[in-house]
Structures are given as C-alpha cells and as structure tokens.
Design a protein around this motif. Structure first.
Motif, short mmCIF file in Angstrom:
data_model
loop_
_atom_site.label_atom_id
_atom_site.label_comp_id
_atom_site.label_asym_id
_atom_site.label_seq_id
_atom_site.Cartn_x
_atom_site.Cartn_y
_atom_site.Cartn_z
N SER A 221 0.92 -1.13 -0.02
CA SER A 221 -0.09 0.00 -0.07
C SER A 221 0.68 1.24 0.03
N LEU A 222 0.57 2.00 -1.06
CA LEU A 222 1.75 3.19 -1.16
C LEU A 222 0.62 4.64 -0.87
N GLN A 223 0.92 5.28 -0.09
CA GLN A 223 0.27 6.44 0.39
C GLN A 223 1.06 7.62 0.60
N PHE A 224 0.53 8.83 0.53
CA PHE A 224 1.39 10.21 0.56
C PHE A 224 0.58 10.75 2.07
N GLU A 225 1.35 10.99 3.18
CA GLU A 225 0.58 11.46 4.27
C GLU A 225 1.45 12.63 4.87
N PHE A 226 1.06 13.42 5.96
CA PHE A 226 1.49 14.70 6.38
C PHE A 226 1.55 15.68 5.25
N ALA A 227 0.20 15.76 4.86
CA ALA A 227 -0.22 16.83 3.83
C ALA A 227 0.39 16.69 2.59
N GLY A 228 0.52 15.38 2.25
CA GLY A 228 1.44 15.03 1.02
C GLY A 228 2.86 15.04 0.81
N LYS A 229 3.37 15.15 1.93
CA LYS A 229 5.03 15.49 2.18
C LYS A 229 5.78 14.13 2.33
N VAL A 230 5.17 13.01 2.81
CA VAL A 230 5.68 11.89 3.09
C VAL A 230 5.11 10.69 2.43
N CYS A 231 6.19 9.93 1.63
CA CYS A 231 5.61 8.69 1.05
C CYS A 231 5.83 7.74 2.33
N VAL A 232 4.55 7.06 2.31
CA VAL A 232 4.73 5.83 3.31
C VAL A 232 4.02 4.55 2.62
N LEU A 233 4.96 3.53 2.77
CA LEU A 233 4.70 2.22 2.23
C LEU A 233 4.29 1.17 3.41
N ARG A 234 3.29 0.38 3.06
CA ARG A 234 2.85 -0.57 4.09
C ARG A 234 2.86 -1.87 3.62
N SER A 235 3.53 -2.86 4.17
CA SER A 235 3.33 -4.40 3.66
C SER A 235 2.13 -4.89 4.01
N LEU A 236 1.43 -5.54 3.22
CA LEU A 236 0.13 -6.34 3.42
C LEU A 236 0.45 -7.89 3.54
N LEU A 237 1.78 -8.24 3.43
CA LEU A 237 2.32 -9.71 3.37
C LEU A 237 2.68 -9.77 4.77
N TRP A 238 3.35 -8.75 5.69
CA TRP A 238 3.91 -8.64 6.89
C TRP A 238 3.43 -7.53 7.20
N GLY A 240 2.33 -4.70 9.60
CA GLY A 240 3.10 -4.24 10.66
C GLY A 240 4.50 -3.51 10.18
N LEU A 241 4.71 -3.93 9.01
CA LEU A 241 5.99 -3.18 8.30
C LEU A 241 5.66 -2.03 7.75
N THR A 242 6.29 -0.97 8.01
CA THR A 242 5.83 0.31 7.63
C THR A 242 7.14 1.06 7.29
N PHE A 243 7.20 1.76 5.82
CA PHE A 243 8.54 2.32 5.52
C PHE A 243 8.01 3.87 5.09
N TYR A 244 9.11 4.42 5.29
CA TYR A 244 8.71 5.97 4.92
C TYR A 244 9.80 6.68 4.17
N HIS A 245 9.57 7.54 3.40
CA HIS A 245 10.59 8.40 2.55
C HIS A 245 10.30 9.87 2.46
N VAL A 246 11.01 10.96 2.63
CA VAL A 246 10.57 12.26 2.57
C VAL A 246 11.21 12.51 1.18
N PRO A 247 10.28 12.86 0.01
CA PRO A 247 11.04 13.10 -1.40
C PRO A 247 11.86 14.31 -1.25
N MET A 248 12.82 14.28 -2.06
CA MET A 248 13.53 15.48 -2.19
C MET A 248 14.69 15.59 -1.02
#
Length: 270
Positions: A221-238, A240-248
C-alpha cells in the motif's frame, strides 16, 4: 530506522499506530549509542518490535562496512539490556516452519513442540512411531526477523551504492526521490541479495529487485501522508512493516511492529 534520527522517524510512521512511549524512546536513544560503540558498528538501527503475549521483543540491528552482509541482530525486553541473536540457517528456518505456530510468548526459552506420527513396517506388522520435535522461541525470533528482512525490507532507488572495494554502502550523494518518482513502486527496492538476476549485474546500481515485481500483485500500500509530504509504504504480506521516505531528502527508513507472522491469506484478500 537509523538511531540518529529515531525521534523524527517514529513520528513519520505513527499513522500506522507504531508508537513507543517516552520511557522507551529515551532508553533506546541512550542504549543504542552505547551498543554501537561497544560492538564497533558503522550504523545501528532500531528494527522494531515483535509483540508477545507476556513480553515484547525490541529488535536492534547493527550494520558493518557492507550494509547488506555485515548485519547483527539483537533483542531486548527493556530497551536497555541487549542480547545477540545468532544468524539464521536453512536448517533453522525449516525446523521453525514445521514446529512454531501461533503468537509469540515473550520468553526466548519457551519450547514449541510438534508431534509427528510415522508408520514403520508393512501390513500387519506396521506400527506407529511417534516423534516429538521441539524448537525454542529464540530460534523462532531469529527466523522471523530474517524472513521479514528478506521479504519486505525496503530502500529507495539510489540510496545505496557499491563501492570500488565491493562494499554495499549508503550513497552519501543521495538527495531523495522526486515526488513523481516516489509515487511509483518500481523506484523502491528490496534490501537483500536479488532473487531475479536476469539481465542484471552487480555493477548495475539498480540490480536489486523492485517492489513492483512482487507476487502477489497488490501486496504493498503506497500513500502520501503529512499533507502529501511523506511517502509511506505498508506491507500487506507482513502486517506491521511500515517504510517512509521524504521526497527530495535522503530521509528514509522502515520499522516492523507486529506479531511476527506472515499474512498467508493475502492472495485471497486481493
């Protein structure tokens, strides 16, 4: 997530319910620095937490010169006292897969047992032979951390490079993905030895497998959060696994907080 930016990183994944109380954060901030110095790690990461019935396992991961190969995992119950986990082996993974089921208890000495019945002999002389296999929860913890790292650890494309000495290291010139790039799964890579080596070479900085190739499709699941400033990936296989990246920016990381079990029902849910 890197211990140097722990407070900041935890805030960015809080939308998944991945939070630590102030006491745990303060303890980690101190103990991880000491752990890094004591073991001479190049970096130390707070990997996450596996939830148990009686107690939870807090996991830290030390990294050496080769970020992918030089890894050591440690666990703690109080975020202060750390115990080294041995590396996972093929035999250990097979043993755990056959025996350990259900929730983690929170006791590394707890024994999971599984009874197997074999038939010996033929015809009227056939007899049942019972075999009890057992495995400790510490071994199960080793395997769970290893499998989560193998299947859902994530880095942005370009965040790591192979040095002239053949060491897989942080790319100090990585400035982050653009917002447009961060909206595409193929710009996120598995932080493991690649499984699909067709048309790839270790000289290619993008030789790691992309999340877009994962099977089944739709396991992220790929979403943008914090007013669209942070990319957040969540695994549906495991779960509880959450990845974040702040573009630029070079800011990225992942954390796992869950029961340490794979969502085997995922193919039927998509």
């Amino acid at each position: 997530m890197d211990s140097n930016s722990l407070y900041y990183s935890l805030e960015l994944v809080a939308g998944s319910g991945h939070i630590l109380n102030l006491e745990q954060r303060a303890a980690l901030q101190t103990s991880l620095v000491l752990l890094k110095k004591k073991n001479k790690f190049h970096r130390i990461l707070f990997w996450g937490k596996i939830l148990g019935i009686k107690r939870d396992y807090f996991i830290a991961q030390g990294r050496g010169e080769h970020e992918m190969k030089d890894k050591m995992n440690l666990y703690s119950f109080n975020c202060m006292d750390w115990f080294l986990l041995p590396p996972a082996t093929d035999s250990m993974i097979e043993e755990v897969s056959k025996v350990a089921k259900g929730r983690f208890v929170g006791d590394p000495t707890f024994m999971y047992e599984h009874q197997e019945i074999h038939m010996q002999g033929k015809g009227n002389e056939a007899a049942k032979e019972e075999e009890v296999k057992a495995v400790t929860e510490e071994k199960r913890l080793v395997v769970a951390v290893h499998q989560i790292d193998e299947e859902v650890s994530v880095v942005p494309r370009g965040a790591f490079v192979m040095s002239p000495r053949g060491l897989f290291q942080l790319n100090r010139s990585f400035g982050g993905l653009s917002e447009a790039e961060a909206r595409k799964l193929d710009n996120f890579l598995h932080f493991r030895q690649p499984k699909n080596m067709k048309k790839k070479s270790v000289l290619d900085m993008d030789y790691l497998d992309t999340l877009d190739d994962d099977i089944p499709k739709g396991s992220w699941s790929l979403q943008f959060e914090f007013a669209g400033k942070v990319c957040v990936l969540r695994s549906l296989l495991w779960l509880g696994l959450t990845f974040y990246h702040v573009p630029m920016t070079p800011q990225h990381g992942y954390i796992y907080i869950g029961h340490g079990t794979k969502n085997l029902d995922l193919p039927f849910m998509i």
